[in-house]
Scaffold this motif. Structure first.
Motif, PDB file in Angstrom:
ATOM      1  N   PHE A   1       0.829  -1.204   0.000  1.00 11.35           N
ATOM      2  CA  PHE A   1       0.000   0.000   0.000  1.00 11.35           C
ATOM      3  C   PHE A   1       0.864   1.255   0.000  1.00 11.35           C
ATOM      4  O   PHE A   1       0.557   2.241  -0.670  1.00 11.35           O
ATOM      5  CB  PHE A   1      -0.903   0.001   1.233  1.00 11.35           C
ATOM      6  N   GLY A   2       1.952   1.235   0.757  1.00 10.35           N
ATOM      7  CA  GLY A   2       2.815   2.406   0.804  1.00 10.35           C
ATOM      8  C   GLY A   2       3.729   2.541  -0.393  1.00 10.35           C
ATOM      9  O   GLY A   2       4.055   3.660  -0.805  1.00 10.35           O
ATOM     10  N   VAL A   3       4.131   1.410  -0.961  1.00 12.47           N
ATOM     11  CA  VAL A   3       5.034   1.441  -2.113  1.00 12.47           C
ATOM     12  C   VAL A   3       4.305   1.880  -3.379  1.00 12.47           C
ATOM     13  O   VAL A   3       4.872   2.573  -4.228  1.00 12.47           O
ATOM     14  CB  VAL A   3       5.678   0.049  -2.309  1.00 12.47           C
TER      15      VAL A   3
ATOM     16  N   THR B   1      11.482   6.895   0.368  1.00 10.57           N
ATOM     17  CA  THR B   1      10.139   6.618   0.856  1.00 10.57           C
ATOM     18  C   THR B   1       9.844   5.126   0.860  1.00 10.57           C
ATOM     19  O   THR B   1       9.373   4.559   1.856  1.00 10.57           O
ATOM     20  CB  THR B   1       9.100   7.346  -0.022  1.00 10.57           C
ATOM     21  N   ILE B   2      10.139   4.480  -0.265  1.00  7.76           N
ATOM     22  CA  ILE B   2       9.900   3.042  -0.370  1.00  7.76           C
ATOM     23  C   ILE B   2      10.756   2.281   0.641  1.00  7.76           C
ATOM     24  O   ILE B   2      10.286   1.351   1.304  1.00  7.76           O
ATOM     25  CB  ILE B   2      10.197   2.555  -1.794  1.00  7.76           C
ATOM     26  N   GLY B   3      12.018   2.686   0.755  1.00  2.85           N
ATOM     27  CA  GLY B   3      12.907   2.012   1.699  1.00  2.85           C
ATOM     28  C   GLY B   3      12.395   2.094   3.123  1.00  2.85           C
ATOM     29  O   GLY B   3      12.440   1.113   3.880  1.00  2.85           O
ATOM     30  N   GLY B   4      11.887   3.283   3.529  1.00  2.41           N
ATOM     31  CA  GLY B   4      11.356   3.432   4.877  1.00  2.41           C
ATOM     32  C   GLY B   4      10.135   2.560   5.109  1.00  2.41           C
ATOM     33  O   GLY B   4      10.016   1.908   6.158  1.00  2.41           O
ATOM     34  N   ILE B   5       9.231   2.534   4.152  1.00  2.00           N
ATOM     35  CA  ILE B   5       8.017   1.727   4.304  1.00  2.00           C
ATOM     36  C   ILE B   5       8.355   0.242   4.337  1.00  2.00           C
ATOM     37  O   ILE B   5       7.834  -0.518   5.173  1.00  2.00           O
ATOM     38  CB  ILE B   5       7.029   2.041   3.170  1.00  2.00           C
ATOM     39  N   MET B   6       9.236  -0.187   3.441  1.00  2.89           N
ATOM     40  CA  MET B   6       9.608  -1.603   3.406  1.00  2.89           C
ATOM     41  C   MET B   6      10.272  -2.030   4.703  1.00  2.89           C
ATOM     42  O   MET B   6       9.955  -3.076   5.270  1.00  2.89           O
ATOM     43  CB  MET B   6      10.535  -1.869   2.218  1.00  2.89           C
ATOM     44  N   ALA B   7      11.196  -1.197   5.201  1.00  3.57           N
ATOM     45  CA  ALA B   7      11.900  -1.536   6.443  1.00  3.57           C
ATOM     46  C   ALA B   7      10.937  -1.561   7.620  1.00  3.57           C
ATOM     47  O   ALA B   7      10.977  -2.471   8.465  1.00  3.57           O
ATOM     48  CB  ALA B   7      13.033  -0.547   6.684  1.00  3.57           C
ATOM     49  N   GLY B   8      10.048  -0.553   7.716  1.00  3.22           N
ATOM     50  CA  GLY B   8       9.099  -0.512   8.824  1.00  3.22           C
ATOM     51  C   GLY B   8       8.137  -1.680   8.799  1.00  3.22           C
ATOM     52  O   GLY B   8       7.846  -2.286   9.840  1.00  3.22           O
ATOM     53  N   ALA B   9       7.624  -2.014   7.622  1.00  4.76           N
ATOM     54  CA  ALA B   9       6.696  -3.141   7.510  1.00  4.76           C
ATOM     55  C   ALA B   9       7.396  -4.454   7.833  1.00  4.76           C
ATOM     56  O   ALA B   9       6.819  -5.341   8.481  1.00  4.76           O
ATOM     57  CB  ALA B   9       6.106  -3.186   6.107  1.00  4.76           C
TER      58      ALA B   9
ATOM     59  N   LEU C   1      15.017  12.023   6.132  1.00  3.42           N
ATOM     60  CA  LEU C   1      14.038  12.259   7.188  1.00  3.42           C
ATOM     61  C   LEU C   1      12.645  11.778   6.763  1.00  3.42           C
ATOM     62  O   LEU C   1      11.912  11.200   7.573  1.00  3.42           O
ATOM     63  CB  LEU C   1      13.989  13.747   7.538  1.00  3.42           C
ATOM     64  N   ILE C   2      12.287  11.997   5.504  1.00  2.00           N
ATOM     65  CA  ILE C   2      10.993  11.503   5.016  1.00  2.00           C
ATOM     66  C   ILE C   2      10.979   9.974   5.051  1.00  2.00           C
ATOM     67  O   ILE C   2       9.971   9.351   5.391  1.00  2.00           O
ATOM     68  CB  ILE C   2      10.718  12.027   3.599  1.00  2.00           C
ATOM     69  N   GLY C   3      12.113   9.362   4.708  1.00  2.00           N
ATOM     70  CA  GLY C   3      12.210   7.910   4.786  1.00  2.00           C
ATOM     71  C   GLY C   3      12.053   7.392   6.204  1.00  2.00           C
ATOM     72  O   GLY C   3      11.393   6.382   6.444  1.00  2.00           O
ATOM     73  N   LEU C   4      12.659   8.088   7.199  1.00  2.00           N
ATOM     74  CA  LEU C   4      12.532   7.677   8.598  1.00  2.00           C
ATOM     75  C   LEU C   4      11.099   7.846   9.100  1.00  2.00           C
ATOM     76  O   LEU C   4      10.602   7.023   9.863  1.00  2.00           O
ATOM     77  CB  LEU C   4      13.488   8.488   9.465  1.00  2.00           C
ATOM     78  N   PHE C   5      10.444   8.919   8.663  1.00  2.00           N
ATOM     79  CA  PHE C   5       9.039   9.107   9.027  1.00  2.00           C
ATOM     80  C   PHE C   5       8.203   7.946   8.485  1.00  2.00           C
ATOM     81  O   PHE C   5       7.353   7.396   9.195  1.00  2.00           O
ATOM     82  CB  PHE C   5       8.534  10.438   8.463  1.00  2.00           C
ATOM     83  N   SER C   6       8.441   7.560   7.237  1.00  2.00           N
ATOM     84  CA  SER C   6       7.724   6.441   6.628  1.00  2.00           C
ATOM     85  C   SER C   6       7.977   5.151   7.398  1.00  2.00           C
ATOM     86  O   SER C   6       7.073   4.324   7.568  1.00  2.00           O
ATOM     87  CB  SER C   6       8.149   6.272   5.166  1.00  2.00           C
ATOM     88  N   PHE C   7       9.207   4.982   7.884  1.00  2.00           N
ATOM     89  CA  PHE C   7       9.546   3.800   8.689  1.00  2.00           C
ATOM     90  C   PHE C   7       8.695   3.746   9.954  1.00  2.00           C
ATOM     91  O   PHE C   7       8.126   2.708  10.295  1.00  2.00           O
ATOM     92  CB  PHE C   7      11.026   3.834   9.057  1.00  2.00           C
ATOM     93  N   GLY C   8       8.590   4.872  10.667  1.00  2.00           N
ATOM     94  CA  GLY C   8       7.802   4.897  11.895  1.00  2.00           C
ATOM     95  C   GLY C   8       6.335   4.602  11.646  1.00  2.00           C
ATOM     96  O   GLY C   8       5.695   3.866  12.409  1.00  2.00           O
ATOM     97  N   TRP C   9       5.798   5.171  10.540  1.00  2.00           N
ATOM     98  CA  TRP C   9       4.389   4.909  10.227  1.00  2.00           C
ATOM     99  C   TRP C   9       4.167   3.440   9.908  1.00  2.00           C
ATOM    100  O   TRP C   9       3.218   2.814  10.406  1.00  2.00           O
ATOM    101  CB  TRP C   9       3.953   5.780   9.037  1.00  2.00           C
ATOM    102  N   ALA C  10       5.008   2.854   9.070  1.00  2.00           N
ATOM    103  CA  ALA C  10       4.829   1.456   8.668  1.00  2.00           C
ATOM    104  C   ALA C  10       5.053   0.507   9.837  1.00  2.00           C
ATOM    105  O   ALA C  10       4.531  -0.614   9.838  1.00  2.00           O
ATOM    106  CB  ALA C  10       5.789   1.113   7.527  1.00  2.00           C
ATOM    107  N   LEU C  11       5.822   0.931  10.845  1.00  2.00           N
ATOM    108  CA  LEU C  11       6.057   0.088  12.009  1.00  2.00           C
ATOM    109  C   LEU C  11       4.801  -0.070  12.853  1.00  2.00           C
ATOM    110  O   LEU C  11       4.522  -1.143  13.384  1.00  2.00           O
ATOM    111  CB  LEU C  11       7.179   0.701  12.865  1.00  2.00           C
ATOM    112  N   MET C  12       4.008   0.992  12.959  1.00  2.00           N
ATOM    113  CA  MET C  12       2.870   0.936  13.893  1.00  2.00           C
ATOM    114  C   MET C  12       1.525   0.680  13.221  1.00  2.00           C
ATOM    115  O   MET C  12       0.607   0.148  13.848  1.00  2.00           O
ATOM    116  CB  MET C  12       2.812   2.229  14.717  1.00  2.00           C
ATOM    117  N   VAL C  13       1.364   1.029  11.939  1.00  2.00           N
ATOM    118  CA  VAL C  13       0.011   1.002  11.369  1.00  2.00           C
ATOM    119  C   VAL C  13      -0.586  -0.400  11.220  1.00  2.00           C
ATOM    120  O   VAL C  13      -1.814  -0.556  11.385  1.00  2.00           O
ATOM    121  CB  VAL C  13      -0.017   1.770  10.022  1.00  2.00           C
ATOM    122  N   PRO C  14       0.169  -1.469  10.949  1.00  2.00           N
ATOM    123  CA  PRO C  14      -0.487  -2.782  10.892  1.00  2.00           C
ATOM    124  C   PRO C  14      -1.125  -3.170  12.220  1.00  2.00           C
ATOM    125  O   PRO C  14      -2.200  -3.777  12.245  1.00  2.00           O
ATOM    126  CB  PRO C  14       0.661  -3.739  10.530  1.00  2.00           C
ATOM    127  N   VAL C  15      -0.488  -2.796  13.324  1.00  2.00           N
ATOM    128  CA  VAL C  15      -1.011  -3.143  14.643  1.00  2.00           C
ATOM    129  C   VAL C  15      -2.285  -2.356  14.933  1.00  2.00           C
ATOM    130  O   VAL C  15      -3.284  -2.902  15.411  1.00  2.00           O
ATOM    131  CB  VAL C  15       0.050  -2.862  15.729  1.00  2.00           C
TER     132      VAL C  15
END
Length: 402
Positions: free
Chosen positions: A148-150, A263-271, A318-332
Motif C-alpha cells: 500500500f505504501g510502495v 520513501t519506499i525504503g522506509g516503508i519496506m523496512a518498517g513493515a 528524514l521523510i524515509g525515517l518518518f515512513s519507517f515509523g508509520w509502517a512500524l505501527m500502522v499494521p497493529v
C-alpha cells in the motif's frame, strides 16, 4: 478468525498474502499512475487544468463514498462476491478511461474506477482477520502495508514510462490488464472466508445502526484517526513531489527516483520490522515506538527547515525515517480497529478506509496547494498531521490491554 481457515486455503500462506497485498495496492496504484500524463491528457482532450483536477477529485470522491459500503456488503453477501464484482467494474472502468474521447467521459469513468477500486483494500483487511490468528495476521497486514505504501511511489514511474514510450491511453490499457489479471486470479483462487455464522442480514436500517454504533464509539474513532492521519504526514510530500523536488531541491526529473527510494525504503523496512515483532512485543509498545520515531523526525524536520539551508542529504532521509515509523505501527493499529467489532469486521474496515481516503482527499485538494511552495510549511503540516494521530492514540491507549 474463521474456524475452517486451514481447510479454505491449502496453498502456502505466503501466496494468499501476495494476492491480498495486490488487492490492497490497486486503489493507490490507480490514483497515481496517470499523474505524469496530466499535461499530455489535457492537450489531447483540450482540457483545462481545473478539468484535469476533476479527474483526480472525482476518483477520490468515488473511492471515499464506496469505501463505506464495500466491507459492510461483504458482511452480508460474502467477501468473494464483493471482491470479484469490484474487480470486474474496475476493469470495465479502466477500459472506459482508455477509450475516452472527451474530458467529460474521462471524469465519468474515473469516478466509476474510484468507486470500485476500494473493494480490494477494504475487503482484503477483513479476509486477513478471517484467515489468520492475531500474530500471523499482523505479519500479513505488514506485507499489505508495504504494498500500500510502495504503490504511490512506484505508480508515477510506471505511468511516466508508458506515457513517454507510448501515449496516455497506454496507462489505462495497463490498468485494464492489471484489473483483468486480478479478476482471473481471484476467481480461480480466492475462497469465501466469511464463516456462515457471521453472515449479517442485509437491511438498510441494520446497516445504519451499525455505522452509528461505530461512529459513536470514541475508542473506534480514535484508533481510526491514529492509523490513518499520520500517513498523510508522508503522503503530502508525495503529492507535492513536482514542487518539492523540482523547485525546492532543484532536482531534474531523472533524479526524482531518490525521493521514491527513500520513501519506499522506509516503508519496506518498517513493515518488515513490524512483521518480525509480531507476537514478540505488545501492541501498545510497538505503536508507541512508531510514534516516537515520527515525533522525533517531525521535530527535527521543522528545526532543520527553519535554521539550516535546504539539502537533499537530510531532507530525503528524514521523510524515509518518518515512513519507517508509520509502517512500524500502522499494521497493529489496523488490527485493533478490526477487532473492535469482530462480528462486523467488513463494516469496520469500510469506515476506516472511508475516513482515511476522505483525509487523503482533503490533504490533496486543500492542504497541499496551501503549503507546497514553502518547505517550512510542508514540514509544519507534516508534523501537525502526525500530532493528530498521536493525540488520538493517547486518548485511547489506556483502554488497550497490555
Amino acid at each position: 478468525m474463521n474456524p475452517e481457515a486451514s481447510r479454505l486455503w491449502r496453498a502456502p500462506r505466503w501466496a494468499l498474502s501476495v494476492m491480498l497485498a495486490c488487492l490492497g495496492m490497486l486503489g493507490p496504484f490507480s490514483i497515481d499512475t496517470y499523474l505524469p500524463a496530466f499535461s499530455g491528457i489535457a492537450a489531447a482532450l483540450q482540457a483545462t487544468p481545473v478539468q484535469m483536477q476533476q479527474t483526480l477529485s472525482a476518483y477520490l470522491l468515488g473511492f471515499a463514498v464506496m469505501n463505506l459500503f464495500h466491507g459492510a456488503l461483504s458482511d452480508c453477501f460474502g467477501r468473494r462476491p464483493v471482491v470479484l464484482i469490484g474487480l470486474a467494474v474496475f476493469t470495465g472502468a479502466s477500459l472506459g478511461c482508455a477509450l475516452a474521447s472527451s474530458i467529460g467521459e474521462l471524469v465519468f469513468w474515473r469516478t466509476v474506477q474510484g468507486m470500485s477500486a476500494g473493494a480490494g483494500i477494504v475487503v482484503s483487511r477483513a479476509i486477513i482477520r478471517d484467515m489468520f490468528p492475531p500474530s500471523e495476521a499482523q505479519r500479513v497486514m505488514s506485507q499489505v502495508t508495504l504494498f500500500f505504501g510502495v504503490a504511490p511511489a512506484i505508480a508515477p514511474i510506471v505511468g511516466g514510462f508508458l506515457f513517454v514510450h507510448a501515449d496516455w491511453h497506454s496507462i489505462f490499457w495497463f490498468l485494464t490488464a492489471v484489473g483483468g489479471a486480478l479478476f482471473v486470479s481471484n476467481w480461480r483462487l480466492l475462497p469465501e472466508t466469511l464463516h456462515k455464522d457471521l453472515v449479517q442480514p442485509f437491511h438498510v436500517g441494520t446497516l445504519m445502526r451499525g455505522y452509528w454504533r461505530l461512529c459513536s464509539s470514541p475508542k473506534f474513532m480514535m484508533l481510526v484517526l491514529a492509523s490513518g492521519i499520520p500517513f498523510n504526514g508522508m503522503f503530502l510530500y508525495v503529492l507535492a513531489t513536482p514542487v518539492f523536488l523540482g523547485e525546492h531541491l532543484q532536482f531534474a526529473p531523472t533524479e526524482f527516483f531518490w525521493f521514491f527510494l527513500c520513501t519506499i525504503g522506509g516503508i519496506m523496512a518498517g513493515a518488515w520490522v513490524s512483521g518480525r515483532l509480531a507476537g514478540k512485543m505488545s501492541a501498545k509498545r510497538q505503536i508507541m515506538r512508531g510514534f516516537r520515531i515520527m515525533v522525533a523526525v517531525s521535530l527535527l524536520n521543522v528545526a532543520l527547515n527553519l535554521f539550516v539551508p535546504l539539502s537533499a542529504w537530510w531532507a530525503l532521509p528524514l521523510i524515509g525515517l518518518f515512513s519507517f515509523g508509520w509502517a512500524l505501527m500502522v499494521p497493529v493499529v489496523t488490527l485493533l480497529v478490526l477487532d473492535q467489532v469482530p462480528e462486523r469486521r467488513g463494516m469496520a474496515s469500510s469506515l476506516q478506509a472511508c475516513i482515511g481516503s476522505a483525509a487523503n482527499g482533503l490533504v490533496a485538494g486543500v492542504l497541499v496547494p496551501l503549503v507546497m511552495h514553502s518547505t517550512v510549511a510542508l514540514a509544519v503540516a507534516s508534523a501537525v498531521l502526525m500530532a493528530v494521530g498521536l493525540v488520538a492514540w493517547y486518548g485511547v491507549r489506556r483502554t488497550i490491554p497490555a
